[in-house]
Every structure is written in C-alpha cells, then in structure tokens.
Scaffold this motif. Structure first.
Motif, PDB file in Angstrom:
ATOM      1  N   LEU A 154     100.560  48.361 -51.724  1.00 28.80           N
ATOM      2  CA  LEU A 154     100.336  46.985 -51.917  1.00 28.80           C
ATOM      3  C   LEU A 154     100.074  46.284 -50.372  1.00 28.80           C
ATOM      4  O   LEU A 154      99.283  45.299 -50.498  1.00 28.80           O
ATOM      5  CB  LEU A 154     101.914  46.372 -52.140  1.00 28.80           C
ATOM      6  N   LEU A 155     100.410  46.982 -49.348  1.00 29.35           N
ATOM      7  CA  LEU A 155      99.879  46.371 -48.042  1.00 29.35           C
ATOM      8  C   LEU A 155      98.516  46.463 -47.824  1.00 29.35           C
ATOM      9  O   LEU A 155      97.773  45.444 -47.447  1.00 29.35           O
ATOM     10  CB  LEU A 155     100.516  47.287 -46.893  1.00 29.35           C
ATOM     11  N   GLN A 156      98.013  47.539 -48.606  1.00 30.83           N
ATOM     12  CA  GLN A 156      96.487  47.777 -48.620  1.00 30.83           C
ATOM     13  C   GLN A 156      95.889  46.707 -49.667  1.00 30.83           C
ATOM     14  O   GLN A 156      94.957  46.046 -49.111  1.00 30.83           O
ATOM     15  CB  GLN A 156      96.012  49.012 -49.022  1.00 30.83           C
ATOM     16  N   MET A 157      96.319  46.301 -50.291  1.00 31.42           N
ATOM     17  CA  MET A 157      95.778  45.496 -51.305  1.00 31.42           C
ATOM     18  C   MET A 157      95.722  44.171 -50.768  1.00 31.42           C
ATOM     19  O   MET A 157      94.716  43.372 -50.817  1.00 31.42           O
ATOM     20  CB  MET A 157      96.801  45.544 -52.662  1.00 31.42           C
ATOM     21  N   VAL A 158      96.952  43.504 -50.303  1.00 33.52           N
ATOM     22  CA  VAL A 158      97.037  42.210 -49.544  1.00 33.52           C
ATOM     23  C   VAL A 158      96.084  42.224 -48.571  1.00 33.52           C
ATOM     24  O   VAL A 158      95.163  41.319 -48.202  1.00 33.52           O
ATOM     25  CB  VAL A 158      98.437  41.975 -49.303  1.00 33.52           C
ATOM     26  N   SER A 159      95.926  43.179 -47.669  1.00 35.47           N
ATOM     27  CA  SER A 159      95.111  43.144 -46.413  1.00 35.47           C
ATOM     28  C   SER A 159      93.593  43.115 -46.871  1.00 35.47           C
ATOM     29  O   SER A 159      92.618  42.175 -46.484  1.00 35.47           O
ATOM     30  CB  SER A 159      95.091  44.501 -45.656  1.00 35.47           C
ATOM     31  N   ASN A 160      93.274  43.821 -47.949  1.00 35.14           N
ATOM     32  CA  ASN A 160      91.860  43.778 -48.341  1.00 35.14           C
ATOM     33  C   ASN A 160      91.557  42.223 -48.953  1.00 35.14           C
ATOM     34  O   ASN A 160      90.496  41.736 -48.448  1.00 35.14           O
ATOM     35  CB  ASN A 160      91.752  44.503 -49.687  1.00 35.14           C
ATOM     36  N   LEU A 161      92.592  41.729 -49.609  1.00 39.40           N
ATOM     37  CA  LEU A 161      92.207  40.288 -50.163  1.00 39.40           C
ATOM     38  C   LEU A 161      92.267  39.320 -48.946  1.00 39.40           C
ATOM     39  O   LEU A 161      91.214  38.140 -48.812  1.00 39.40           O
ATOM     40  CB  LEU A 161      93.315  39.840 -50.947  1.00 39.40           C
ATOM     41  N   VAL A 162      93.020  39.527 -47.821  1.00 36.80           N
ATOM     42  CA  VAL A 162      93.204  38.660 -46.784  1.00 36.80           C
ATOM     43  C   VAL A 162      92.032  39.137 -45.915  1.00 36.80           C
ATOM     44  O   VAL A 162      91.199  37.742 -45.493  1.00 36.80           O
ATOM     45  CB  VAL A 162      94.247  38.799 -45.818  1.00 36.80           C
ATOM     46  N   GLU A 163      91.313  39.894 -45.619  1.00 33.39           N
ATOM     47  CA  GLU A 163      90.225  40.505 -44.989  1.00 33.39           C
ATOM     48  C   GLU A 163      89.087  39.580 -45.707  1.00 33.39           C
ATOM     49  O   GLU A 163      88.170  39.094 -44.760  1.00 33.39           O
ATOM     50  CB  GLU A 163      90.164  41.948 -44.816  1.00 33.39           C
ATOM     51  N   ASN A 164      89.053  39.646 -46.927  1.00 30.17           N
ATOM     52  CA  ASN A 164      88.221  39.152 -47.527  1.00 30.17           C
ATOM     53  C   ASN A 164      87.847  37.705 -47.369  1.00 30.17           C
ATOM     54  O   ASN A 164      86.782  36.903 -47.209  1.00 30.17           O
ATOM     55  CB  ASN A 164      88.053  39.364 -49.256  1.00 30.17           C
ATOM     56  N   GLY A 165      88.975  37.132 -47.331  1.00 29.49           N
ATOM     57  CA  GLY A 165      89.255  35.554 -47.140  1.00 29.49           C
ATOM     58  C   GLY A 165      88.604  35.171 -45.663  1.00 29.49           C
ATOM     59  O   GLY A 165      87.993  34.328 -45.591  1.00 29.49           O
ATOM     60  N   ILE A 166      88.923  36.445 -44.516  1.00 32.86           N
ATOM     61  CA  ILE A 166      88.407  35.946 -43.278  1.00 32.86           C
ATOM     62  C   ILE A 166      86.843  36.240 -43.540  1.00 32.86           C
ATOM     63  O   ILE A 166      86.123  35.401 -42.683  1.00 32.86           O
ATOM     64  CB  ILE A 166      89.181  37.072 -42.404  1.00 32.86           C
ATOM     65  N   LYS A 167      86.295  37.193 -43.876  1.00 33.21           N
ATOM     66  CA  LYS A 167      85.109  37.782 -43.895  1.00 33.21           C
ATOM     67  C   LYS A 167      84.195  36.750 -44.801  1.00 33.21           C
ATOM     68  O   LYS A 167      83.113  36.347 -44.171  1.00 33.21           O
ATOM     69  CB  LYS A 167      84.770  39.062 -44.301  1.00 33.21           C
ATOM     70  N   TYR A 168      84.554  36.574 -45.986  1.00 30.44           N
ATOM     71  CA  TYR A 168      83.584  35.602 -46.743  1.00 30.44           C
ATOM     72  C   TYR A 168      84.166  34.049 -46.860  1.00 30.44           C
ATOM     73  O   TYR A 168      83.569  33.488 -47.882  1.00 30.44           O
ATOM     74  CB  TYR A 168      83.629  36.428 -48.086  1.00 30.44           C
ATOM     75  N   GLY A 169      85.233  33.838 -46.383  1.00 36.84           N
ATOM     76  CA  GLY A 169      86.020  32.183 -46.411  1.00 36.84           C
ATOM     77  C   GLY A 169      85.103  31.183 -45.684  1.00 36.84           C
ATOM     78  O   GLY A 169      85.986  30.286 -45.393  1.00 36.84           O
ATOM     79  N   GLY A 170      83.930  31.693 -45.252  1.00 40.86           N
ATOM     80  CA  GLY A 170      83.153  30.567 -44.364  1.00 40.86           C
ATOM     81  C   GLY A 170      83.170  30.560 -43.081  1.00 40.86           C
ATOM     82  O   GLY A 170      82.783  29.884 -42.251  1.00 40.86           O
ATOM     83  N   GLY A 171      84.153  31.524 -42.511  1.00 36.12           N
ATOM     84  CA  GLY A 171      84.176  31.790 -40.874  1.00 36.12           C
ATOM     85  C   GLY A 171      84.901  30.918 -40.150  1.00 36.12           C
ATOM     86  O   GLY A 171      85.736  30.263 -40.761  1.00 36.12           O
TER      87      GLY A 171
END
Ligand code: ADP
Length: 479
Positions: free
Chosen positions: A365-382
């Motif tokens: 579950l930690l990996q799941m949340v991390s992936n989603l948060v990391e995506n937000g950081i990477k693709y969320g506009g910078g």
C-alpha cells in the motif's frame, strides 16, 4: 528454433467411441422393449385363438350331442382332421370317428379320465378341455369333453380338433420375430448414422484443437449451432479469445520491457565508449559516471517494477493482510517524497487525515500511494503546483485521494492509463533531472495492488485543472 510438436492423442477405436456405446445402449433397450411387446402380443393372441377355437368346438359339441340319439354324427360337423369319441360308464370307447387306431381311442380316453372326468365332478363344471399331441404326427390337438347320458347311463363325449389348423401361431411368431429383427436392424443403422452426425462437431472441435499451436491462436471453431455442442464450441472460442489476448499482451510486455532496457543499456555503452576513447578530464569522467549512474538507477527501478508486476501476475506476491490505518500509510509516503517534491518545487501537502481503517499489506500500500504521489509530483505541472493527499471513510469503505492541480490527462489517454508501458506524454516524461522519468509501469502496479486488496481505483481529470486518483478499500466486518 522450431517447437517440438506435441504428441497427438490417438482417436478412440470404434468400440471405445461414444457413437458405439450410444448405439449399443439404444439398441439393447429397444430390444428389451420389443421383446416385452412381442411376448405381450403373443400371449394375447394365443389366448384369443384358443378362446375362439373352444367357442366353436362348444357349438359343434352341442349340435353333435343333440344329433346323437339319431345314431350318427352329421358329417358336416366333423372336419377330416377332427376326432370324436363316446365313452361309456366304465370309460370304454362306445363309438368313435376319425381315430387313427383303437389304441389312440384308449389313449384319449385315458387322458380324458385323467383330466376331464375329475373336473366334471369337481370345480370346473360340466365341460373341460385340454391340449395334447395327437397320434403319429404329434400335432397339437385341443380336446373337449362333456358328460352326457347314454341310455340312462352316464357317459362322456369327447371332441378333438387341431389346435392351430391355419398355422396362425407359426405366422404370429414369424411376424413378431421378423418385425423385431427388422426394427432392430433399422434402429442400429439409423442410430449409427445419427450418432455419427451428432458427433461430427466433436470431431471438428478435436481437429481444430489439434491445429491450434501456441504460436497461432487465431483459429476458431465458429460452430454456429444452438445446441450443447454449439455452446461448448462458443465457450472454447471465448477461451481462445482470452488466451490469444493474454499471449499478445505477454508478448507485447516482453517486447516493451526489452525496448525499455535497451535504451539505457545503449546510453551506458555509448557513454563508456566515449569516456574510454581518449584521455578525459576528471570533470568529463565525472559527467560520464553520473550518466551511467542515472541510467543504472532507471534500469534498477524498471527491473524492480517488472519483478513486482510479474510476482503479482503469478500470484506469488505474498499478501500480508494486517489491519492498518490508511492515514499512517499516507503520512509515510508523504515523508518519503517530501525531498523529491522540494527539489521539484512542488508543494506536497496533506489534507484532513482522519483514521481510515483497511486490511492489507503495508509495504504494497505504501508503494501504491508513493507511485500516485510521485506521479503528482512528476506530471502535476512541476514548480509552483500542489499535490494534496487526503484520507477518509464512508459507508462500507475507506478511501485515500491524491489530487494535483497540474495539466491533467487528456480524455483519449484515460482508458489506457493503466496499460503497461503506457505514457500519456512521452516527450514530457523523458529526461527530467529532478524527478526520475518513468517507464509507464507505475499505474499498472497501482492497479494490481488495488486489485489484490479487492479495492477500486478511480481517476478523474480535467485538462488544465488537475487530476484526482481515489482508491477505495472495503472495510471488512472483522476489522
Ligand atoms: P510512469 O511509471 O512512467 O510514471 P505511470 O504508469 O505512473 O507511468 O503513468 C502513466 C502515464 O500517465 C504517465 O506517463 C503520465 O503521462 C500519466 N499520468 C500519470 N499520473 C498523472 C498525473 N497526476 N497527471 C498527469 N498525467 C499523469
């Protein structure tokens, strides 16, 4: 390399085939039914023929006895095969007609004494009859005896007639036997033909199944029949559809994985060649090593992701189902990614984090949340944008939500978002120094983890306004 052809199962011999067994059972049952029917008809007919013969004999006997005082038996009452006897009080033959010999008269008188005379005085009434083989021909005769008075003394009149003068029994037996045999033969032939027709689709299925190899799953049965075999063929075709798409996906996956690994490997090789080609300054070596390290990190990550997916696909991923709080998991993930967000200039924030209980594997579950948060950081506009993590619970489920206010995802990309190696915007995701560029496996892993936990994953995105991923987990009654 050519594939070894699998050993082919031999078709069953005729005697082991379903066709043969079906027909055998069918014919055996039919034979039983025919035998029972024939017996029924036979005994019914025998009863009728004998009844008719007795009735006629009784009428003739009446007329004969009536005419006796006149001293002779009218010739039209006795056929050439008939026999007539008059027995006196002591059982001796007083008069006879149609006898072969005196001895025959004595024999008939004797059998009359045995069967008839006793009956007169007991239960069977004034007339009795019996069947016996007659004289030298041993033809079956039916005899009828009736008591009468001869000159004031008791006597017996006996009339004998061929049992079956027109050969009715023989013809009946022949008809029943021939009819039964003919019916059985037709049933056997017809049954074989029918069974053969019925089994033809099975042969087609077997043949197609034989022709299907792992490398060519495109064959289908297309039986287009509405019966049970049609249903079986449809199920078979549907299974082949699933197998084919699974194989295609698998092949695509392997091809994509190889492709993903080839790029960093080529870069590492080129970088090493370049560094070794001539004497370089320490700064140049440092730069080369940093490129190699970057690519190595990418490959390590990719291989790790592939391994995780492969484990989850094969069901080898052991799932620890422990009671946990999703808000704890959210906080852990945020802590891990704060520095990445900081470097990217993204504000990583948490909203209200009330307790949200779930059952699951903390690490996954930690990996799941991390992936989603990391995506937000990477693709969320910078830089300058925000990623928000919230948790909560509603009736029957707990949820965790990751929202960003970035550029969002185009509607045409949404259906493919969870496909392996899918990247919505390839140009943008490659080569960012701050956030590691992805391989398109992050959301596939998220989806697999959610599925493994029996949860639901929803995504909402408005281009230009941001994206929200929400994962819901059912709250089990035991937790
Ligand atoms: P990766 O592992 O490369 O990050 P993912 O499977 O996580 O790939 O994501 C697939 C694609 O979905 C990304 O390439 C990106 O274009 C898009 N995507 C994922 N999350 C977001 C987001 N929060 N905002 C915009 N696009 C996103």
């Amino acid at each position: 390399m050519s594939q070894p052809t699998p050993p082919q199962a031999k078709p069953p011999s005729f005697f082991h085939s379903i066709r043969f067994r079906l027909v055998l059972w069918f014919t055996a049952i039919l034979a039983l039914v025919l035998a029972a029917f024939s017996l029924f008809v036979y005994y019914n007919q025998i009863h009728d023929i004998r009844g008719n013969a007795l009735l006629q004999m009784e009428q003739r006997m009446d007329l004969i006895i009536h005419g006796l005082p006149s001293g002779h038996v009218p010739s039209n009452l006795l056929g050439s095969d008939d026999v007539f006897l008059l027995l006196g009080q002591n059982g001796g033959v007083i008069a006879s007609q149609g006898l072969e010999s005196d001895q025959e008269g004595a024999d008939i008188a004797e059998s009359a004494e045995g069967s008839a005379l006793q009956s007169f005085t007991s239960r069977e009434g004034p007339v009795t009859s019996w069947t016996a083989a007659r004289g030298t021909s041993a033809a079956q005769y039916i005899y009828m005896a009736r008591p009468l008075s001869i000159d004031g003394h008791p006597g017996i009149a006996i009339l004998g007639s061929p049992y079956d003068p027109y050969g009715l029994y023989g013809r009946l037996v022949f008809t029943l036997l021939a009819g039964s045999l003919l019916t059985l033969a037709i049933a056997l032939g017809g049954g074989l033909w029918l069974a053969d027709r019925a089994m033809r689709p099975v042969q087609a299925i077997t043949q197609t199944a034989r022709e299907i190899s792992e490398t060519d799953l495109s064959r289908r049965l297309h039986l287009r029949s509405k019966n049970e075999l049609g249903q079986l063929a449809d199920t078979f075709d549907a299974m082949l559809d699933r197998l084919q798409s699974a194989f295609t996906r698998q092949r695509q996956f392997v091809a994509d994985a190889s492709h993903e690994l080839r790029t960093p490997l080529t870069i590492v090789s080129l970088e090493a060649d370049r560094a070794l080609a001539a004497r370089r300054t320490p700064e140049e070596y440092r730069q080369a090593m940093s490129v190699v390290r970057g690519e190595n990190e990418l490959m390590t990550r990719l291989v790790g992701d592939l391994l995780t997916l492969a484990r989850m696909d094969s069901g080898q991923q052991s799932l620890k189902r422990e009671p946990l709080d999703l808000s704890d998991v959210a906080l852990d993930a945020v802590e891990r990614l704060l520095s990445l967000a900081g470097r990217s200039g993204v504000r990583l924030e948490t909203g209200p984090l009330p307790e949200a209980s779930a059952q699951g594997d903390r690490q996954l579950l930690l990996q799941m949340v991390s992936n989603l948060v990391e995506n937000g950081i990477k693709y969320g506009g910078g830089a300058g944008h925000r990623v928000l993590v919230e948790t909560g619970s509603a009736e029957g489920y707990s949820w965790i939500r990751i929202t960003d206010d970035g550029p969002g995802i185009a509607a045409e990309d949404l259906p493919h978002l969870f496909d392996r190696f899918y990247r919505a915007d390839k140009a943008r995701t490659q080569g960012s120094d701050l956030a590691p560029s992805g391989s398109g496996l992050g959301l596939s892993i998220v989806q697999s983890i959610v599925r493994l936990h029996g949860g639901q994953l929803r995504v909402e995105s408005t281009p230009g306004a941001g994206t929200t991923f929400e994962v819901q987990f059912p709250i089990s009654s035991q937790s």
